[in-house]
Enzyme design. Structure first.
Site, PDB file in Angstrom:
ATOM      1  N   HIS A  88       0.874  -1.180   0.000  1.00  0.00           N
ATOM      2  CA  HIS A  88       0.000   0.000   0.000  1.00  0.00           C
ATOM      3  C   HIS A  88       0.910   1.229   0.000  1.00  0.00           C
ATOM      4  O   HIS A  88       0.921   2.027   0.934  1.00  0.00           O
ATOM      5  CB  HIS A  88      -0.944  -0.039   1.212  1.00  0.00           C
ATOM      6  CG  HIS A  88      -2.127   0.879   1.109  1.00  0.00           C
ATOM      7  ND1 HIS A  88      -3.440   0.460   1.254  1.00  0.00           N
ATOM      8  CD2 HIS A  88      -2.215   2.213   0.898  1.00  0.00           C
ATOM      9  CE1 HIS A  88      -4.264   1.492   1.129  1.00  0.00           C
ATOM     10  NE2 HIS A  88      -3.544   2.571   0.922  1.00  0.00           N
TER      11      HIS A  88
ATOM     12  N   ASN B 205     -12.025  -0.210  -4.800  1.00  0.00           N
ATOM     13  CA  ASN B 205     -12.127   0.997  -3.972  1.00  0.00           C
ATOM     14  C   ASN B 205     -12.933   1.993  -4.783  1.00  0.00           C
ATOM     15  O   ASN B 205     -12.615   2.265  -5.944  1.00  0.00           O
ATOM     16  CB  ASN B 205     -10.751   1.604  -3.689  1.00  0.00           C
ATOM     17  CG  ASN B 205      -9.898   0.706  -2.803  1.00  0.00           C
ATOM     18  OD1 ASN B 205     -10.361  -0.329  -2.326  1.00  0.00           O
ATOM     19  ND2 ASN B 205      -8.660   1.100  -2.584  1.00  0.00           N
TER      20      ASN B 205
ATOM     21  N   TYR C 123     -14.970   5.844  -4.470  1.00  0.00           N
ATOM     22  CA  TYR C 123     -15.311   7.030  -3.677  1.00  0.00           C
ATOM     23  C   TYR C 123     -16.208   7.997  -4.431  1.00  0.00           C
ATOM     24  O   TYR C 123     -17.146   8.551  -3.884  1.00  0.00           O
ATOM     25  CB  TYR C 123     -14.034   7.790  -3.271  1.00  0.00           C
ATOM     26  CG  TYR C 123     -13.215   7.025  -2.255  1.00  0.00           C
ATOM     27  CD1 TYR C 123     -13.436   7.206  -0.898  1.00  0.00           C
ATOM     28  CD2 TYR C 123     -12.247   6.100  -2.648  1.00  0.00           C
ATOM     29  CE1 TYR C 123     -12.707   6.499   0.058  1.00  0.00           C
ATOM     30  CE2 TYR C 123     -11.519   5.390  -1.708  1.00  0.00           C
ATOM     31  CZ  TYR C 123     -11.756   5.591  -0.357  1.00  0.00           C
ATOM     32  OH  TYR C 123     -11.039   4.885   0.572  1.00  0.00           O
TER      33      TYR C 123
ATOM     34  N   GLU D 157     -12.650  -0.568  -0.248  1.00  0.00           N
ATOM     35  CA  GLU D 157     -12.701   0.773   0.371  1.00  0.00           C
ATOM     36  C   GLU D 157     -13.902   1.527  -0.161  1.00  0.00           C
ATOM     37  O   GLU D 157     -14.170   1.519  -1.372  1.00  0.00           O
ATOM     38  CB  GLU D 157     -11.459   1.616   0.027  1.00  0.00           C
ATOM     39  CG  GLU D 157     -10.183   1.198   0.701  1.00  0.00           C
ATOM     40  CD  GLU D 157      -8.989   2.076   0.302  1.00  0.00           C
ATOM     41  OE1 GLU D 157      -9.183   3.270  -0.030  1.00  0.00           O
ATOM     42  OE2 GLU D 157      -7.871   1.551   0.326  1.00  0.00           O
TER      43      GLU D 157
HETATM   44  O1  IFM Z   1      -6.541   7.113   2.170  1.00  0.00           O
HETATM   45  C1  IFM Z   1      -6.665   6.606   0.882  1.00  0.00           C
HETATM   46  C2  IFM Z   1      -6.168   5.176   0.803  1.00  0.00           C
HETATM   47  O2  IFM Z   1      -4.858   5.057   1.237  1.00  0.00           O
HETATM   48  C3  IFM Z   1      -6.229   4.680  -0.624  1.00  0.00           C
HETATM   49  N1  IFM Z   1      -7.550   4.886  -1.168  1.00  0.00           N
HETATM   50  C4  IFM Z   1      -8.143   6.188  -1.032  1.00  0.00           C
HETATM   51  C5  IFM Z   1      -8.107   6.628   0.416  1.00  0.00           C
HETATM   52  C6  IFM Z   1      -8.760   8.016   0.573  1.00  0.00           C
HETATM   53  O3  IFM Z   1      -8.118   8.961  -0.212  1.00  0.00           O
END
Ligand code: IFM
Length: 460
Positions: free
Chosen positions: A127, A299, A301, A368
């Site tokens: 990561h 992930n 967002y 995520e």
């Molecule tokens: O904090 C980050 C994470 O490390 C990787 N994905 C997005 C998150 C929010 O920006």
């Protein structure tokens, strides 16, 4: 807004798990303890002007010393799974060669404590905290050699922890590590070169393929996947040029990894347009990248917008998702998180549709999903109702997708704790749990209590 009740009657598959995620550099602290070597992020954060307010991650959430307390909190929240990352520089301080047993021991104790609490560990092997020596000696993922170094490190970790950890994520967000770190320069190692971006991209995918092979050769009951950040790109207007920019943006941000992993080729137009910079693809590379894995980690967002800009070299497009620099706000019927990212749960629907319809419907973990808001701690409480609303909207789309055939195995909220948000330092809080960085006191936010309710009832 999505009507959260519209999908409520659909029941989640019985084996669907709920968890929360973190990463090593963002929470552990203890960067100089027990033999950990430096990483590119230690060096980057020490440079003036790189991180907002000059923050660093020397202590972060002090999770390295407080993991037992954190596991207790996870248990209180009824988490069924926890996604954390293993810091390569803790295991191999110079990235290759000698192994630091104290580093392995930390993850071993963390794993045992999770299992004791009935929480399934999901470990990410990279990561972004590349050992500094590997970067200094050969440029990190700019170099092909790093793929083998990575596979060797993976072997060490899986040989020791593979008896207890059954779910492995090779890499977190290879596109973001390649692009932010090597083209935009706002992440470590801070380069601004198209050629470096594309090399880091290709080599990370090769490293993934090698790691999958290595993990399978050690532990045949392990499940392995890669985590990708998928971000639908929408045209910023109805013009044909902006529509083209959006399509191109989708190739750049989403299909570059998906197409390589699932179709054995990079998107044609992208490769053609960036041909001067494209790294050498050797015989067998695409087959190695396409080594079948068990799941894909997603992930998600937000969505971003693309506009055609003739003056931007090669890409000819401007892609942005951040419309407000520093504040959560509402505008024109839309609302935005503290990162300036538009809240639009349709994006979750779209990425799951894309995987289902265009990439053979693989098994998926949402590894995520979450949001930063300007939380305030008042009388021992954080009333983060906007975060709850965000989660409800996005989770409704996860339930929706399950109902129309997506094979979603679980969902991890980002993040368990407020933490070091890379170039943004500590100002952006993504946690379900509030962290007071002065005292390290943890407080469950309202969203943590809501999430615990969701885990219990498994419906919105
Ligand atoms: O904090 C980050 C994470 O490390 C990787 N994905 C997005 C998150 C929010 O920006």
């Amino acid at each position: 807004m999505t009507d959260i009740n519209a999908f409520a009657p659909i029941t989640l598959p019985e084996d669907f798990i709920f968890g929360a995620a973190t990463s090593a550099f963002q929470i552990e602290g203890a960067v100089n303890e027990d033999g950990r070597g430096p990483s590119i992020w230690d060096e980057f954060t020490a440079k003036k002007g790189r991180i907002r307010s000059g923050h660093n991650a020397v202590t972060a959430c002090d999770h390295y010393h407080r993991f037992e307390t954190d596991v207790d909190l996870m248990k209180r929240m009824r988490l069924q799974a926890y996604r954390f990352s293993v810091a390569w520089p803790r295991i191999m301080p110079t990235g290759t060669g000698s192994v630091n047993m104290a580093g392995l021991d930390f993850y071993s104790r963390l794993t045992d404590s999770l299992l004791e609490a009935g929480i399934e560990p999901f470990a990410t092997l990279f990561h972004w905290d590349m050992p500094l020596s590997i970067y200094q000696n050969n440029g990190g993922f700019i170099s092909r050699d790093t793929c083998d170094y990575f596979a060797d490190y993976v072997e060490v970790v899986v040989k020791v922890l593979g008896d207890r950890i059954k779910n492995w994520i090779t890499l977190n967000e290879p596109f973001e590590h390649a692009c932010f770190g090597h083209l935009l320069g706002n992440h470590a190692p801070g380069h601004h070169r198209m050629g470096h971006f594309l090399k880091a991209m290709h080599h990370q995918l090769l490293a993934h393929g090698k790691a999958v092979e290595r993990i399978r050769s050690i532990s045949d009951e392990s499940k392995v996947g890669i985590t990708l950040s998928l971000t639908p790109i929408l045209p910023s207007s109805d013009s044909a040029n902006d529509k083209w920019a959006a399509e191109f943006g989708n190739q750049l941000l989403n299909h570059i990894t998906l197409s390589a992993l699932y179709k054995g080729r990079y998107p044609e137009e992208l490769q053609q347009r960036l041909r001067w910079f494209w790294p050498k693809i050797e015989d067998g590379d695409m087959a190695l990248i396409g080594t079948p894995s068990d799941f894909v980690g997603v992930n998600h967002y937000n969505c971003e917008y693309a506009s055609h800009r003739w003056y931007i070299p090669f890409l000819k497009s401007w892609i942005s998702g951040a419309n407000a620099a520093d504040a959560e706000y509402e505008q024109g019927g839309k609302w935005y998180t503290a990162m300036g990212w538009e809240v639009n749960p349709w994006g979750m629907y779209e990425v799951l549709r894309m995987l289902r319809e265009d990439y053979g419907n693989p098994e998926v973990y949402i590894t995520e999903n979450g949001a930063a808001f300007e939380d305030t701690l008042v009388n021992g409480e954080v009333n983060d109702s906007k975060r709850i609303e965000y989660f409800q909207g996005y989770f409704a789309e996860v339930i929706h997708a399950c109902g129309i055939g997506s094979k979603i195995k679980g969902y991890f909220a980002w993040s368990l704790l407020d933490n070091f948000e890379w170039a943004e330092g500590y100002e952006k809080r993504f946690g379900l749990i509030h962290v007071d960085y002065e005292t390290q006191k943890r407080t469950l936010k309202d969203s943590a209590l809501w999430y615990s309710w969701l885990i219990k009832h498994r419906t919105l």
